[in-house]
Design a protein around this motif. Structure first.
Motif, short mmCIF file in Angstrom:
data_model
loop_
_atom_site.label_atom_id
_atom_site.label_comp_id
_atom_site.label_asym_id
_atom_site.label_seq_id
_atom_site.Cartn_x
_atom_site.Cartn_y
_atom_site.Cartn_z
N ALA A 56 -13.94 21.64 0.07
CA ALA A 56 -13.61 22.94 0.68
C ALA A 56 -12.79 23.80 -0.30
O ALA A 56 -13.03 25.00 -0.45
CB ALA A 56 -12.82 22.73 1.97
N VAL A 57 -11.85 23.15 -1.00
CA VAL A 57 -11.03 23.92 -1.95
C VAL A 57 -11.89 24.38 -3.13
O VAL A 57 -11.77 25.52 -3.60
CB VAL A 57 -9.81 23.10 -2.42
CG1 VAL A 57 -9.02 23.85 -3.48
CG2 VAL A 57 -8.91 22.77 -1.23
N ALA A 58 -12.79 23.51 -3.57
CA ALA A 58 -13.71 23.91 -4.66
C ALA A 58 -14.50 25.14 -4.25
O ALA A 58 -14.72 26.06 -5.04
CB ALA A 58 -14.66 22.76 -5.01
N TYR A 59 -14.89 25.17 -3.00
CA TYR A 59 -15.65 26.32 -2.49
C TYR A 59 -14.77 27.57 -2.50
O TYR A 59 -15.21 28.66 -2.86
CB TYR A 59 -16.16 26.02 -1.08
CG TYR A 59 -17.19 27.01 -0.60
CD1 TYR A 59 -18.54 26.82 -0.86
CD2 TYR A 59 -16.81 28.16 0.09
CE1 TYR A 59 -19.50 27.74 -0.44
CE2 TYR A 59 -17.75 29.08 0.52
CZ TYR A 59 -19.09 28.88 0.25
OH TYR A 59 -20.03 29.79 0.66
N ASN A 60 -13.48 27.39 -2.14
CA ASN A 60 -12.57 28.54 -2.18
C ASN A 60 -12.42 29.08 -3.60
O ASN A 60 -12.31 30.28 -3.83
CB ASN A 60 -11.19 28.16 -1.65
CG ASN A 60 -11.22 27.73 -0.20
OD1 ASN A 60 -12.19 28.02 0.51
ND2 ASN A 60 -10.20 27.02 0.25
N VAL A 61 -12.38 28.15 -4.58
CA VAL A 61 -12.19 28.56 -5.97
C VAL A 61 -13.45 29.24 -6.51
O VAL A 61 -13.37 30.29 -7.14
CB VAL A 61 -11.84 27.32 -6.85
CG1 VAL A 61 -11.84 27.68 -8.33
CG2 VAL A 61 -10.49 26.74 -6.44
N VAL A 62 -14.59 28.64 -6.26
CA VAL A 62 -15.83 29.07 -6.93
C VAL A 62 -16.68 29.98 -6.05
O VAL A 62 -17.39 30.85 -6.56
CB VAL A 62 -16.65 27.83 -7.35
CG1 VAL A 62 -17.96 28.23 -7.97
CG2 VAL A 62 -15.85 26.95 -8.29
N PRO A 72 -6.21 28.02 -1.67
CA PRO A 72 -7.06 28.86 -2.52
C PRO A 72 -7.34 28.24 -3.90
O PRO A 72 -8.30 28.61 -4.55
CB PRO A 72 -6.27 30.16 -2.65
CG PRO A 72 -4.84 29.76 -2.43
CD PRO A 72 -4.87 28.59 -1.48
N THR A 73 -6.48 27.33 -4.35
CA THR A 73 -6.69 26.70 -5.66
C THR A 73 -6.39 25.21 -5.56
O THR A 73 -5.74 24.76 -4.60
CB THR A 73 -5.72 27.28 -6.72
OG1 THR A 73 -4.38 26.96 -6.31
CG2 THR A 73 -5.86 28.79 -6.86
N PHE A 74 -6.81 24.46 -6.58
CA PHE A 74 -6.50 23.03 -6.60
C PHE A 74 -5.01 22.79 -6.79
O PHE A 74 -4.46 21.81 -6.32
CB PHE A 74 -7.30 22.33 -7.71
CG PHE A 74 -8.76 22.30 -7.42
CD1 PHE A 74 -9.27 21.50 -6.40
CD2 PHE A 74 -9.65 23.06 -8.16
CE1 PHE A 74 -10.64 21.48 -6.12
CE2 PHE A 74 -11.01 23.04 -7.89
CZ PHE A 74 -11.50 22.24 -6.86
N ALA A 75 -4.36 23.74 -7.47
CA ALA A 75 -2.91 23.59 -7.70
C ALA A 75 -2.15 23.69 -6.37
O ALA A 75 -1.22 22.92 -6.13
CB ALA A 75 -2.42 24.65 -8.67
N SER A 81 -7.02 10.57 4.05
CA SER A 81 -8.08 10.15 4.98
C SER A 81 -9.37 10.96 4.80
O SER A 81 -10.44 10.47 5.14
CB SER A 81 -7.58 10.18 6.43
OG SER A 81 -7.13 11.48 6.72
N HIS A 82 -9.30 12.19 4.28
CA HIS A 82 -10.55 12.92 3.99
C HIS A 82 -10.52 13.59 2.62
O HIS A 82 -10.65 14.81 2.54
CB HIS A 82 -10.82 14.06 4.99
CG HIS A 82 -10.60 13.70 6.42
ND1 HIS A 82 -9.44 13.97 7.10
CD2 HIS A 82 -11.45 13.10 7.30
CE1 HIS A 82 -9.55 13.55 8.34
NE2 HIS A 82 -10.76 13.01 8.50
N PRO A 83 -10.31 12.87 1.54
CA PRO A 83 -10.16 13.55 0.24
C PRO A 83 -11.41 14.33 -0.17
O PRO A 83 -11.31 15.42 -0.72
CB PRO A 83 -9.89 12.41 -0.74
CG PRO A 83 -10.42 11.19 -0.08
CD PRO A 83 -10.27 11.41 1.40
N LYS A 84 -12.58 13.80 0.14
CA LYS A 84 -13.82 14.43 -0.35
C LYS A 84 -14.07 15.78 0.31
O LYS A 84 -14.34 16.77 -0.37
CB LYS A 84 -15.02 13.52 -0.11
CG LYS A 84 -15.01 12.30 -1.01
CD LYS A 84 -16.17 11.39 -0.69
CE LYS A 84 -16.02 10.05 -1.43
NZ LYS A 84 -16.93 9.05 -0.88
N SER A 85 -13.97 15.80 1.64
CA SER A 85 -14.30 17.06 2.32
C SER A 85 -13.25 18.13 2.01
O SER A 85 -13.58 19.30 1.85
CB SER A 85 -14.45 16.84 3.82
OG SER A 85 -13.21 16.46 4.37
N ILE A 86 -11.97 17.71 1.89
CA ILE A 86 -10.93 18.71 1.60
C ILE A 86 -11.11 19.25 0.18
O ILE A 86 -11.08 20.47 -0.05
CB ILE A 86 -9.51 18.11 1.80
CG1 ILE A 86 -9.29 17.80 3.28
CG2 ILE A 86 -8.44 19.08 1.28
CD1 ILE A 86 -8.02 17.03 3.59
#
Ligand SMILES: [Zn+2]
Ligand SMILES: [Zn+2]
Length: 455
Positions: free
Chosen positions: A53-59, A24-27, A45-50
């Motif tokens: 996805a987390v940014a989407y959860n936050v915002v 739910p958060t970057f932390a 192996s997938h830093p960008k997509s993960i």
């Protein structure tokens, strides 16, 4: 962690990937990848997509707008405040087109993540205020539907961006005084260009957010709210509005800006129609009928309003969203001393000690719980049976109740603090002697009902 221990079956990389995208958060994402090697390698192996996805959860779905707000090249070195005066000469079209809203496979950096998280806290607070004042007065956390919330946030991030590009602190008082008419015109052209980038329906949603912000600021002090000061305060954007709401005071917003409003002796033409002038320019250019003054702009954001036709529980006065109840008691705009009964409010000795006991109540989150305590202090059975804290009241009825009951709360409060009341004065709270005699206030107790008619 169990998943790294030899006895547990190794977790499938796809499952780990999926789990990480639910953070739910970057932390939480950070702790997950620090705690387990398996998680760490999947993340690598997938830093960008993960991260996306987390940014989407936050915002949420307003991510493109939130990201533009975080990344926009504001015109000074440290990112936000005090751009140089030369910003006047920037081309409006360039300003409007800079750092456009990105969609699709956005790449989010660590710096973006930090800003997104911080800004989303302001946005959560702003949406809670919006929901409480425009959607449902009985809930202090937002009850906007996902669709309403998305419209609200998309518009509010764009308003944030606008306020950051054209901040109230862009000029000092002296610079403002020197600003020529032609320069003001240039800045208004820039503002218009920035707004003109959005489609009309989404602009109307921004207009709704701007109206809401103005309403919050005006309600803080209905008597002293001055059009010009409000215009300057609007330029502090959603963050300033949240601060002003929480402290129920204009002074909580940027100091510099507050004084700009109070001290300026000349009219700050730059802030007159801070939103209205560019909005009007856009409506005119597009030949769109402008929204009518006084017509609720919430219809551009909300599909439904809860309790819009509700009436006061005691006198049946219509009130809808304006009615006062536990979640929004702090909207009652009044100095607690005014609630002291009879002669108590006229006695300088009484009001001084009462004010000291209630001085924290100017903050939004303190006034509500205090009114709850006043309800808890009332005698049952008694004259106020049927007046409960979970009911809705018009301002007049709630005021009537408080004027009759606050002294009861104050008596309880003082006794709890160890006060041993002296003998009751027979005139009780109607005693006129307490207005002029300090010593009489201490000799007798006046936090009581009179037993004889006051002379
Ligand atoms: Zn009423
Ligand atoms: Zn007395």
């Amino acid at each position: 962690m169990a998943m790294d221990s030899p006895s547990a079956p190794p977790l499938d990389g796809d499952i780990v990937d999926r789990i990480l995208t639910f953070c739910p958060t970057f932390a939480t994402l950070q702790s997950a990848i620090l705690v387990s090697k398996a998680f760490h390698s999947v993340f690598q192996s997938h830093p960008k997509s993960i991260t996306r996805a987390v940014a989407y959860n936050v915002v949420g779905p307003a991510l493109p707008q939130a990201l533009r707000f975080a990344r926009y090249p504001y015109y000074d070195e440290d990112g936000y405040r005090r751009p140089s005066v030369e910003a006047v000469d920037l081309d409006p079209a360039t300003m409007a087109a800079a750092c456009p809203e990105e969609h699709g496979a956005i790449v989010i950096t660590a710096k973006d993540a930090d800003k997104l998280e911080g800004n989303s806290k302001v946005m959560d607070a702003l949406e809670n205020i919006y929901s409480l004042t425009q959607k449902d007065r009985t809930s202090s956390t937002s009850v906007l539907t996902p669709e309403e919330s998305w419209r609200f946030r998309r518009a509010a991030y764009r308003i944030m961006l606008y306020c950051n590009i054209f901040p109230g602190t862009r000029y000092s008082l002296d610079e403002l005084a020197d600003l020529r008419k032609a320069e003001v015109k240039k800045i208004q052209r820039q503002r218009t260009a920035v707004l003109n980038k959005y489609p009309t329906d989404e602009l109307l949603q921004m207009y709704a957010v701007a109206c809401f912000m103005r309403g919050v600021l005006e309600a803080i002090d209905k008597k002293t709210a001055d059009e010009e000061e409000i215009n300057i305060l609007l330029a502090t954007g959603p963050e300033g509005v949240v601060h002003a709401w929480e402290s129920r005071s204009y002074e909580a917003v940027d100091d510099e800006l507050y004084w700009l409003g109070v001290e300026s002796d000349t009219r700050n033409v730059l802030y007159i129609g801070y939103f209205d002038v560019p909005f009007t320019n856009v409506w005119t250019a597009r030949k769109v009928k402008p929204p009518k003054d006084g017509e609720p702009a919430t219809k551009y954001i909300l599909d439904t309003i809860v309790g819009a036709d509700d009436t006061c529980s005691q006198c049946d006065a219509p009130g809808g969203l304006e009615l006062l109840t536990e979640a929004n008691w702090h909207r009652l705009n009044v100095e607690p001393t005014k609630f002291l009964k009879g002669q108590l409010k006229k006695s300088p000795t009484v009001t001084a000690s009462f004010s000291a006991a209630t001085k924290h109540l100017h903050k939004s989150d303190e006034l509500g719980p205090w009114i709850a305590e006043v309800f808890d202090a009332k005698q049952t059975p008694g004259a106020w049976d049927g007046w409960e804290r979970d009911m809705s009241y018009c301002e007049r009825c709630l005021t009537k109740f408080l004027e009759d009951q606050v002294w009861v709360w104050y008596l309880d409060y003082r006794v709890q603090k160890g006060w041993v009341p002296p003998e009751n004065c027979r005139s009780g709270y109607n005693c006129k002697t307490i207005v002029r005699s300090r010593s009489h206030v201490f000799e007798k107790n006046h936090l009581c009902a009179p037993t004889t008619k006051a002379k």
